[in-house]
Design a protein around this motif. Structure first.
Motif, PDB file in Angstrom:
ATOM      1  N   SER A  82       9.640  -8.565  -0.968  1.00 21.94           N
ATOM      2  CA  SER A  82      11.060  -8.672  -0.584  1.00 21.94           C
ATOM      3  C   SER A  82      11.999  -8.639  -1.778  1.00 21.94           C
ATOM      4  O   SER A  82      13.128  -8.161  -1.675  1.00 21.94           O
ATOM      5  CB  SER A  82      11.300  -9.964   0.202  1.00 21.94           C
ATOM      6  OG  SER A  82      11.263 -11.101  -0.658  1.00 21.94           O
ATOM      7  N   GLN A 284       2.402   1.820   2.382  1.00 21.16           N
ATOM      8  CA  GLN A 284       3.604   1.472   3.130  1.00 21.16           C
ATOM      9  C   GLN A 284       3.307   0.381   4.166  1.00 21.16           C
ATOM     10  O   GLN A 284       2.322   0.461   4.880  1.00 21.16           O
ATOM     11  CB  GLN A 284       4.164   2.689   3.886  1.00 21.16           C
ATOM     12  CG  GLN A 284       3.978   4.026   3.214  1.00 21.16           C
ATOM     13  CD  GLN A 284       4.660   4.117   1.866  1.00 21.16           C
ATOM     14  OE1 GLN A 284       5.633   3.424   1.621  1.00 21.16           O
ATOM     15  NE2 GLN A 284       4.149   4.961   0.990  1.00 21.16           N
ATOM     16  N   SER A 287       7.269  -1.221   8.487  1.00 18.51           N
ATOM     17  CA  SER A 287       8.727  -1.193   8.496  1.00 18.51           C
ATOM     18  C   SER A 287       9.244  -0.166   7.494  1.00 18.51           C
ATOM     19  O   SER A 287      10.119   0.654   7.798  1.00 18.51           O
ATOM     20  CB  SER A 287       9.279  -2.581   8.173  1.00 18.51           C
ATOM     21  OG  SER A 287      10.682  -2.623   8.343  1.00 18.51           O
ATOM     22  N   ARG A 288       8.680  -0.164   6.287  1.00 17.10           N
ATOM     23  CA  ARG A 288       9.069   0.824   5.288  1.00 17.10           C
ATOM     24  C   ARG A 288       8.695   2.226   5.738  1.00 17.10           C
ATOM     25  O   ARG A 288       9.432   3.192   5.493  1.00 17.10           O
ATOM     26  CB  ARG A 288       8.400   0.500   3.957  1.00 17.10           C
ATOM     27  CG  ARG A 288       8.829   1.427   2.829  1.00 17.10           C
ATOM     28  CD  ARG A 288       8.125   1.070   1.535  1.00 17.10           C
ATOM     29  NE  ARG A 288       8.569   1.925   0.454  1.00 17.10           N
ATOM     30  CZ  ARG A 288       8.010   1.975  -0.746  1.00 17.10           C
ATOM     31  NH1 ARG A 288       6.992   1.181  -1.018  1.00 17.10           N
ATOM     32  NH2 ARG A 288       8.463   2.784  -1.672  1.00 17.10           N
ATOM     33  N   ARG A 291      11.363   3.919   7.651  1.00 21.44           N
ATOM     34  CA  ARG A 291      12.444   4.524   6.852  1.00 21.44           C
ATOM     35  C   ARG A 291      12.016   5.886   6.320  1.00 21.44           C
ATOM     36  O   ARG A 291      12.815   6.831   6.259  1.00 21.44           O
ATOM     37  CB  ARG A 291      12.806   3.585   5.695  1.00 21.44           C
ATOM     38  CG  ARG A 291      13.473   2.296   6.107  1.00 21.44           C
ATOM     39  CD  ARG A 291      14.910   2.510   6.537  1.00 21.44           C
ATOM     40  NE  ARG A 291      15.751   2.887   5.434  1.00 21.44           N
ATOM     41  CZ  ARG A 291      16.413   2.020   4.657  1.00 21.44           C
ATOM     42  NH1 ARG A 291      16.303   0.725   4.883  1.00 21.44           N
ATOM     43  NH2 ARG A 291      17.169   2.441   3.674  1.00 21.44           N
ATOM     44  N   ILE A 292      10.759   5.991   5.907  1.00 20.52           N
ATOM     45  CA  ILE A 292      10.261   7.254   5.347  1.00 20.52           C
ATOM     46  C   ILE A 292      10.266   8.347   6.420  1.00 20.52           C
ATOM     47  O   ILE A 292      10.691   9.481   6.176  1.00 20.52           O
ATOM     48  CB  ILE A 292       8.853   7.057   4.762  1.00 20.52           C
ATOM     49  CG1 ILE A 292       8.933   6.150   3.530  1.00 20.52           C
ATOM     50  CG2 ILE A 292       8.216   8.395   4.405  1.00 20.52           C
ATOM     51  CD1 ILE A 292       7.590   5.742   2.982  1.00 20.52           C
ATOM     52  N   HIS A 378      10.271   6.820  14.230  1.00 18.85           N
ATOM     53  CA  HIS A 378      10.743   5.536  13.687  1.00 18.85           C
ATOM     54  C   HIS A 378      11.536   4.779  14.743  1.00 18.85           C
ATOM     55  O   HIS A 378      12.062   5.375  15.699  1.00 18.85           O
ATOM     56  CB  HIS A 378      11.623   5.779  12.458  1.00 18.85           C
ATOM     57  CG  HIS A 378      12.852   6.602  12.767  1.00 18.85           C
ATOM     58  ND1 HIS A 378      14.090   6.050  12.983  1.00 18.85           N
ATOM     59  CD2 HIS A 378      13.007   7.948  12.917  1.00 18.85           C
ATOM     60  CE1 HIS A 378      14.962   7.013  13.229  1.00 18.85           C
ATOM     61  NE2 HIS A 378      14.335   8.178  13.196  1.00 18.85           N
ATOM     62  N   SER A 417      12.529 -11.702   4.669  1.00 20.80           N
ATOM     63  CA  SER A 417      12.075 -10.397   4.177  1.00 20.80           C
ATOM     64  C   SER A 417      13.082  -9.714   3.267  1.00 20.80           C
ATOM     65  O   SER A 417      12.919  -8.533   2.952  1.00 20.80           O
ATOM     66  CB  SER A 417      11.751  -9.481   5.368  1.00 20.80           C
ATOM     67  OG  SER A 417      10.714 -10.030   6.147  1.00 20.80           O
ATOM     68  N   SER A 420      16.572  -5.777   2.654  1.00 17.31           N
ATOM     69  CA  SER A 420      16.247  -4.410   3.070  1.00 17.31           C
ATOM     70  C   SER A 420      15.139  -4.417   4.097  1.00 17.31           C
ATOM     71  O   SER A 420      14.250  -5.279   4.077  1.00 17.31           O
ATOM     72  CB  SER A 420      15.814  -3.584   1.851  1.00 17.31           C
ATOM     73  OG  SER A 420      15.209  -2.368   2.243  1.00 17.31           O
ATOM     74  N   THR A 421      15.158  -3.433   4.976  1.00 14.41           N
ATOM     75  CA  THR A 421      14.072  -3.298   5.951  1.00 14.41           C
ATOM     76  C   THR A 421      12.736  -3.045   5.260  1.00 14.41           C
ATOM     77  O   THR A 421      11.676  -3.336   5.804  1.00 14.41           O
ATOM     78  CB  THR A 421      14.379  -2.168   6.948  1.00 14.41           C
ATOM     79  OG1 THR A 421      13.379  -2.131   7.949  1.00 14.41           O
ATOM     80  CG2 THR A 421      14.409  -0.809   6.259  1.00 14.41           C
ATOM     81  N   GLU A 422      12.764  -2.521   4.034  1.00 12.76           N
ATOM     82  CA  GLU A 422      11.533  -2.243   3.301  1.00 12.76           C
ATOM     83  C   GLU A 422      10.853  -3.518   2.797  1.00 12.76           C
ATOM     84  O   GLU A 422       9.707  -3.478   2.344  1.00 12.76           O
ATOM     85  CB  GLU A 422      11.822  -1.294   2.136  1.00 12.76           C
ATOM     86  CG  GLU A 422      12.329   0.071   2.592  1.00 12.76           C
ATOM     87  CD  GLU A 422      12.516   1.045   1.451  1.00 12.76           C
ATOM     88  OE1 GLU A 422      12.212   0.664   0.309  1.00 12.76           O
ATOM     89  OE2 GLU A 422      12.967   2.167   1.701  1.00 12.76           O
ATOM     90  N   TYR A 424      10.021  -6.065   4.600  1.00  6.38           N
ATOM     91  CA  TYR A 424       9.266  -6.750   5.645  1.00  6.38           C
ATOM     92  C   TYR A 424       7.765  -6.620   5.415  1.00  6.38           C
ATOM     93  O   TYR A 424       7.257  -5.528   5.179  1.00  6.38           O
ATOM     94  CB  TYR A 424       9.623  -6.189   7.025  1.00  6.38           C
ATOM     95  CG  TYR A 424       9.000  -6.978   8.152  1.00  6.38           C
ATOM     96  CD1 TYR A 424       9.659  -8.070   8.688  1.00  6.38           C
ATOM     97  CD2 TYR A 424       7.749  -6.638   8.658  1.00  6.38           C
ATOM     98  CE1 TYR A 424       9.090  -8.815   9.715  1.00  6.38           C
ATOM     99  CE2 TYR A 424       7.172  -7.376   9.681  1.00  6.38           C
ATOM    100  CZ  TYR A 424       7.853  -8.458  10.204  1.00  6.38           C
ATOM    101  OH  TYR A 424       7.275  -9.191  11.213  1.00  6.38           O
TER     102      TYR A 424
END
Length: 454
Positions: A82, A284, A287-288, A291-292, A378, A417, A420-422, A424
């Motif tokens: 995080s 990954q 959650s990340r 985004r990808i 996503h 987290s 950012s959503t990344e 998590y």
């Protein structure tokens, strides 16, 4: 004359995982009366539609499996992903609570838990996801908690009774407004706990705070409207991480089901619509990964796996739901796979030839036909931002002081987290929900009996 229609010691707004744990732990003090106000058990809560996986470091289940873990190591893993150093005290607090409530669920409430040794996840240095033995998912976890609430003499669970606002006097919370049997009731309380879901179903709040999630598939419940966060803000409460959300990169379009997040860690291959690999699957979190995939020109990808992975992946309620929905198919050869998924056969053949399936067990070589495949896209499952709380769950004013008598957890509180959503990591949502429920409930059980009603 009393300004309230009735009074309780603890009023909990939200009957999901956080609210139920809060109520059960507070009710250990037999002199306290606890009321849980639930918007709709029919529509459910986000905990019910989760995998029900509980992340905890230092449990007896891990020790029995020979795994060396601890709350401190768990917290370090979370903070490494995080990057939210400001949240470190809260992260350590919920990680300290996690092994205690996991063992309480198993030993006192009879929840059939085991350590998920087949549940590798990005960022977790050791296996620490605990799951029900039959992999029934979050619905079973919520049923366990609600059964315990039903047997507690000093807890009232009121369904179809949504909270509609807070009552306060001179900056001090004195109770909560609820809609009960078509009428607004003023409920006095010595402590109010906001334990509702987040705001992912509130299109205005989502557009304001998480604009990149707008238009994505939504896999959460319709009751996540962020009301409790708004009530806290109206009293001057601070908020954190409002742009963060739990995304997912393995949602099957057209079906709305999810694939088992363990597949990339078993050696599954991810390709774009051009038949080419575009990401390191194991690097990954899901959650990340969302985004990808969202950044792809068509917002779509294809996940491919073989028989070696399939049996392990099927040990999941999410995967069984996908199978029942026809969300993936088994293909006997390259031609069938390329045709069914509309992938260019030559590019796909080259990708498969170059790819080696690597799992936590080692290098397993190329994928072997027959192969399973599913289109993935996503989506958003839940928001992660909310009211700022301290390590006892007290809601903090924007100035940093506590708002008297007001607590928050679950989707009403800021998650762990980061911004950012990344950030998590798998299990963070239920960790924050059950962890804060445990902390708040235990705190109230100890402090309220010794404080005067005001």
């Amino acid at each position: 004359m009393s300004p309230f229609d009735y009074e309780v010691d603890v009023a909990v707004v939200g009957g999901g995982a956080c609210g139920l744990v809060t109520a059960l732990r507070a009710a250990r003090s037999p002199g306290l009366t606890v009321a849980v106000f639930e918007k709709s058990t029919r529509e459910g809560c986000n905990a019910q539609i989760s995998s029900g996986s509980l992340a905890a470091g230092g449990t007896r289940f891990q020790r029995a499996a020979g795994i060396d873990d601890s709350p401190a190591r768990h917290a370090r893993d979370i903070l490494a992903v995080s990057g939210d150093t400001e949240a470190a005290p809260l992260v350590h607090a919920v990680c300290e609570a996690a092994p205690r409530y996991v063992e309480w669920l198993a030993d006192e409430l009879g929840h059939p838990l085991e350590l998920g040794l087949d549940m590798a996840r990005s960022g977790q240095s050791v296996p620490r996801l605990h799951t029900d033995v039959g992999r029934g998912g979050g619905a079973l976890l919520v049923r366990t908690l609600r059964r315990a609430v039903e047997t507690a003499a000093n807890i009232a669970f009121l369904d179809a009774t949504p909270g509609t606002g807070l009552l306060s006097e001179d900056g001090r919370v004195t109770g909560v407004l609820v809609r009960e049997n078509g009428r607004t009731r003023r409920v006095g309380a010595r402590a109010v706990v906001l334990a509702a879901d987040g705001f992912a179903a509130n299109t205005e709040m989502l557009a304001e705070h998480c604009p990149d999630a707008c238009g994505a598939f939504y896999g959460g419940v319709g009751t996540s409207t962020g009301d409790a966060i708004s009530w806290g803000v109206a009293l001057g409460a601070g908020t954190r991480n409002m742009s963060a959300y739990l995304g997912h990169g393995m949602i099957v379009p057209g079906h709305g089901t999810r694939l088992n997040p363990v597949l990339p860690f078993l050696g599954a291959l991810l390709v774009g619509s051009d038949g080419r690999r575009f990401a390191d699957e194991r690097a990954q979190g899901y959650s990340r990964l969302g985004r990808i995939i969202a950044a792809r020109p068509d917002g779509r990808a294809v996940l491919i796996w073989d028989d070696r992975m399939h049996d392990t992946a099927m040990n999941s309620e999410l995967m069984r739901q996908s199978q029942e929905a026809g969300a993936f198919r088994r293909h006997p050869d390259l031609a069938a796979l390329a045709t069914a998924l509309a992938l260019p056969a030559e590019a796909l053949a080259e990708t498969l030839r170059m790819f080696r399936a690597v799992s936590s067990d080692g290098d397993h070589g190329p994928l072997s036909f027959p192969l399973y495949a599913a289109r993935v896209t996503h989506g958003i499952l839940a928001t992660q931002g909310g009211l700022t709380v301290d390590t006892t769950g007290h809601v903090l004013h924007a100035s940093g002081r506590r708002i008297p008598n007001l607590y928050a957890g679950g989707g009403s509180a800021a998650g762990i987290s980061g911004p950012s959503t990344e950030g998590y990591m798998s299990g963070n949502g239920l960790l924050a929900a059950l962890g804060l429920g445990w902390i708040i409930g235990n705190h109230l059980a100890v402090t309220l009996p010794h404080s005067a009603r005001t």
